[in-house]
Scaffold this active site. Structure first.
Site, PDB file in Angstrom:
ATOM      1  CD  GLU A   1      -6.771   4.991   2.374  1.00 34.18           C
ATOM      2  OE1 GLU A   1      -7.774   5.052   3.097  1.00 34.18           O
ATOM      3  OE2 GLU A   1      -5.619   4.865   2.816  1.00 34.18           O
TER       4      GLU A   1
ATOM      5  CE  LYS B   1      -3.216   2.596   3.013  1.00 42.18           C
ATOM      6  NZ  LYS B   1      -4.105   2.572   4.205  1.00 42.18           N
TER       7      LYS B   1
ATOM      8  NE  ARG C   1     -10.728  -1.532   3.931  1.00 43.35           N
ATOM      9  CZ  ARG C   1     -11.281  -1.698   5.126  1.00 43.35           C
ATOM     10  NH1 ARG C   1     -12.374  -2.428   5.261  1.00 43.35           N
ATOM     11  NH2 ARG C   1     -10.751  -1.143   6.193  1.00 43.35           N
TER      12      ARG C   1
ATOM     13  CE  LYS D   1      -6.918   8.673   7.741  1.00 42.26           C
ATOM     14  NZ  LYS D   1      -7.529   7.575   8.515  1.00 42.26           N
TER      15      LYS D   1
ATOM     16  CG  ASP E   1      -2.091   5.308   4.883  1.00 40.17           C
ATOM     17  OD1 ASP E   1      -1.912   4.300   5.589  1.00 40.17           O
ATOM     18  OD2 ASP E   1      -3.188   5.614   4.375  1.00 40.17           O
TER      19      ASP E   1
ATOM     20  CG  ASP F   1     -10.165   7.276   6.378  1.00 36.20           C
ATOM     21  OD1 ASP F   1      -9.093   7.255   5.756  1.00 36.20           O
ATOM     22  OD2 ASP F   1     -10.253   7.531   7.598  1.00 36.20           O
TER      23      ASP F   1
ATOM     24  CG  ASP G   1      -5.788   7.833   4.340  1.00 40.58           C
ATOM     25  OD1 ASP G   1      -6.724   8.385   3.726  1.00 40.58           O
ATOM     26  OD2 ASP G   1      -5.944   6.847   5.099  1.00 40.58           O
TER      27      ASP G   1
HETATM   28  N1  BES Z   1      -4.418   4.569   6.844  1.00 37.12           N
HETATM   29  C1  BES Z   1      -5.545   4.285   7.638  1.00 37.12           C
HETATM   30  C2  BES Z   1      -5.252   3.329   8.789  1.00 37.12           C
HETATM   31  C3  BES Z   1      -4.305   3.807   9.861  1.00 37.12           C
HETATM   32  C4  BES Z   1      -4.793   4.287  11.054  1.00 37.12           C
HETATM   33  C5  BES Z   1      -2.942   3.701   9.696  1.00 37.12           C
HETATM   34  C6  BES Z   1      -3.918   4.677  12.037  1.00 37.12           C
HETATM   35  C7  BES Z   1      -2.081   4.104  10.687  1.00 37.12           C
HETATM   36  C8  BES Z   1      -2.572   4.591  11.870  1.00 37.12           C
HETATM   37  C9  BES Z   1      -6.610   3.635   6.781  1.00 37.12           C
HETATM   38  O1  BES Z   1      -6.659   4.036   5.467  1.00 37.12           O
HETATM   39  C10 BES Z   1      -7.929   4.000   7.379  1.00 37.12           C
HETATM   40  O2  BES Z   1      -8.251   5.144   7.374  1.00 37.12           O
HETATM   41  N2  BES Z   1      -8.658   3.011   7.871  1.00 37.12           N
HETATM   42  C11 BES Z   1      -9.912   3.232   8.483  1.00 37.12           C
HETATM   43  C12 BES Z   1     -10.854   2.183   7.989  1.00 37.12           C
HETATM   44  C13 BES Z   1     -12.279   2.424   8.372  1.00 37.12           C
HETATM   45  C14 BES Z   1     -12.816   3.629   7.640  1.00 37.12           C
HETATM   46  C15 BES Z   1     -13.074   1.213   8.044  1.00 37.12           C
HETATM   47  C16 BES Z   1      -9.737   3.149   9.984  1.00 37.12           C
HETATM   48  O3  BES Z   1      -8.938   2.327  10.446  1.00 37.12           O
HETATM   49  O4  BES Z   1     -10.343   3.932  10.679  1.00 37.12           O
HETATM   50 ZN    ZN Z   2      -4.937   4.733   4.692  1.00 38.46          ZN
HETATM   51 MN    MN Z   3      -7.783   5.752   5.162  1.00 34.11          MN
END
Ligand code: BES
Ligand code: ZN
Ligand code: MN
Length: 526
Positions: free
Chosen positions: A378, A288, A380, A300, A311, A376, A293
């Site tokens: 993204e 990834k 996956r 966010k 990210d 968010d 992000d």
């Molecule tokens: N890049 C984030 C995940 C992340 C969170 C990485 C904290 C490092 C530290 C990812 O893209 C994300 O935003 N995931 C969301 C998924 C949710 C919307 C289902 C999350 O974990 O909140």
């Molecule tokens: Zn992310």
């Molecule tokens: Mn995200």
């Protein structure tokens, strides 16, 4: 950092700083008389120089505890640094790795640019764990020298490249002193390898450290291409047009809201003399590479959004691993696919409720449709197309790495990264690799019941699975795209960035997963 091996007796080594290891021999807490820590070296001059200090009780030899002695009597070295390994019975090669990192990080801010590190020695007067002075295999000179050099590189890295007055600078020279009795051939090989591995981990860290404005997807592609040219890897970097040509609708949907075009980075490693299509495994590494992000339209919150420059740590880990693979030349074919994009809100950005069509595995089959619930989620999406593409390029075994979910950090904290596998044989290989890499991954489950959570009434699947088991539903999402291919998924969200500095590693990018992925790859070599 230059590294060299020495077999010289410690007492006569001319250096600014000689670091030696010590272990805590205390057993049943408090009951017995306090035993002084032991030095893990048999050198009588060093023993004598440190004797009073050890007897004083000021230094307990706890893990990564340090104590500096100036002008040690009877030694040519200007300074003697004691570094603790913790409880003697629990000393492993990982204790040596962090002790070396600690020694380097102790040295750096003191303006000292060279360091001599005495590897632990097992003489009968030194340790009970090795009766008769025999070296336990797990702590052989080769293994501990490798760990020491890796640890030194890890310790030498600081994320201060953008500070006008760089704080600590680099330790320029790191010498490992090994007892003259050590078996030389294995030792020298391990030593050379370790520098390659340490440098590759730091290469990944230097990418992760870059802010979003300095490392766009395009620039990440350029960095990958430059590294590939340096080490002799095949490399292709594509952008928007290729995404459309391959019908990478999931990957493109993340990128479409950004002014920065995406980069689809493909690296190839072919061992010498390997025939194509010979039925042997082709390992596919998928990363990834979200260079920033913001969350997209599902924006966010502001707090900590700056962190989302890291990210792309999964993609960087794959680039670091490929660099090491190119230099260590295992006899196995490897390809890497890094999906780089910026996730931004915009008039052109994708919206919650949109339906995207992922890349089809075969041109005559339709791609799976994805209902976007949250923009968010993204990572996956880009990985879905990256995994499909790696399979299309011939990967028979897949591994992906991603800072994928906050839920994984909730589950495992910042101690273990999450790992998933759809196949026990591939997991066994990865698990074995962890013993060498010293990295901590914890296997989490997959399962039909979790897959239920990402079923969609609108399309084939949706991109979030609700509040519970978020790391697992994200993995289930990816599993849809790997189909039956043996696969490992690494969720490194909690470990890619060190939040609290430790004695052996700076606050900042960790380079986690580079070493484990590399060892996993090497386990397939003939
Ligand atoms: N890049 C984030 C995940 C992340 C969170 C990485 C904290 C490092 C530290 C990812 O893209 C994300 O935003 N995931 C969301 C998924 C949710 C919307 C289902 C999350 O974990 O909140
Ligand atoms: Zn992310
Ligand atoms: Mn995200």
């Amino acid at each position: 950092m230059r590294t060299q091996l020495s077999f010289a007796p410690l007492a006569g080594i001319e250096t600014e700083l000689l670091a030696v290891l010590a272990a805590d021999t205390q057993t049943a807490k408090g009951r017995e008389a306090k035993a002084a820590p032991v030095l893990m070296t048999a050198d009588p001059a060093v023993q004598a120089a440190a004797a009073a200090l050890l007897a004083s009780g000021e230094f307990k030899a706890g893990a990564n505890e340090t104590l500096l002695l100036h002008a040690p009597a009877g030694l040519t070295a200007k300074r003697l640094l004691l570094v603790g390994l913790g409880k003697q019975a629990k000393v492993t090669v990982d204790s040596v790795r962090s002790a070396a990192g600690t020694a380097v990080r102790f040295t750096k801010p003191r303006g000292i640019r060279e360091l001599v590190f005495a590897l632990l020695e097992f003489a009968s007067n030194v340790t009970e764990t090795a009766p008769g002075g025999t070296v336990p295999e797990a702590l052989s000179a080769a293994r501990s020298a490798r760990a020491a050099v890796e640890g030194a590189f890890v310790g030498d890295f600081d994320p201060d490249t953008y500070r006008s007055e760089r704080k600590d600078q680099s330790v320029e020279s790191f010498t490992v002193v090994v007892p003259a009795t050590a078996e030389k051939a294995a030792l020298e090989a391990a030593f050379v390898e370790a520098a390659i591995i340490g440098e590759s981990q730091n290469f990944a860290r230097s990418l992760v450290n870059e802010p979003g404005n300095k490392l766009t997807p395009t620039i990440l592609g350029e960095r990958a291409a430059r590294m590939a040219a340096e080490v002799g890897l095949g490399c292709e970097v594509y952008s928007t047009e290729k995404l459309h040509e391959l019908k990478m609708g999931a990957f493109w949907s993340v990128s479409q809201g950004s002014a920065e075009p995406p980069a689809l980075i493909v690296l190839r490693y072919e061992p010498e003399g390997a025939a194509r299509d010979d039925g042997r495994p082709v390992l596919g590494l998928v990363g990834k590479g979200i260079t920033f992000d913001s969350g997209g339209i599902s924006l966010k919150p502001g707090a900590d959004m700056d962190k989302m420059k890291y990210d792309m740590a999964g993609g960087a880990a794959m680039l670091g691993a490929m660099r090491a693979i190119a230099l260590l030349k295992p006899r196995v074919r490897v390809l890497a696919v890094v999906c780089a994009a910026e996730n931004m809100p915009d008039g052109k950005a994708q919206k919650p409720g949109d339906v995207q069509t992922a890349m089809p595995f075969a041109a005559d089959k339709p791609g799976k449709t994805i209902e976007i619930i949250n923009t968010d989620a993204e990572g996956r999406l880009v990985l879905a197309d990256g995994l499909t593409y790696a399979r299309q390029l011939g990967a028979t075994h897949l591994i992906d790495a991603a800072t994928l979910t906050g839920a994984c950090v909730v589950a495992l904290g910042m101690v273990n990264a999450g790992a998933f596998a759809n196949d026990d044989a591939i997991w066994a290989k990865f698990d074995a690799a962890l013993a060498t890499s010293g990295e901590k991954f914890w296997r989490l489950p997959l399962g039909e019941e979790y897959a239920e959570q990402i079923k969609s009434e609108i399309g084939d699947i949706k991109n979030t699975g609700g509040r519970w088991g978020g790391a697992i539903t994200a993995a289930e999402f990816l599993r849809v795209f790997v189909e039956e291919t043996p696969w490992i998924h690494l969720d490194i969200a909690g470990l890619a960035w060190v939040e609290d500095a430790k004695p052996y590693i700076a606050k900042g990018p960790s380079g986690v997963a580079v070493r484990s992925i590399l060892e996993w790859v090497r386990s397939y070599a003939e």
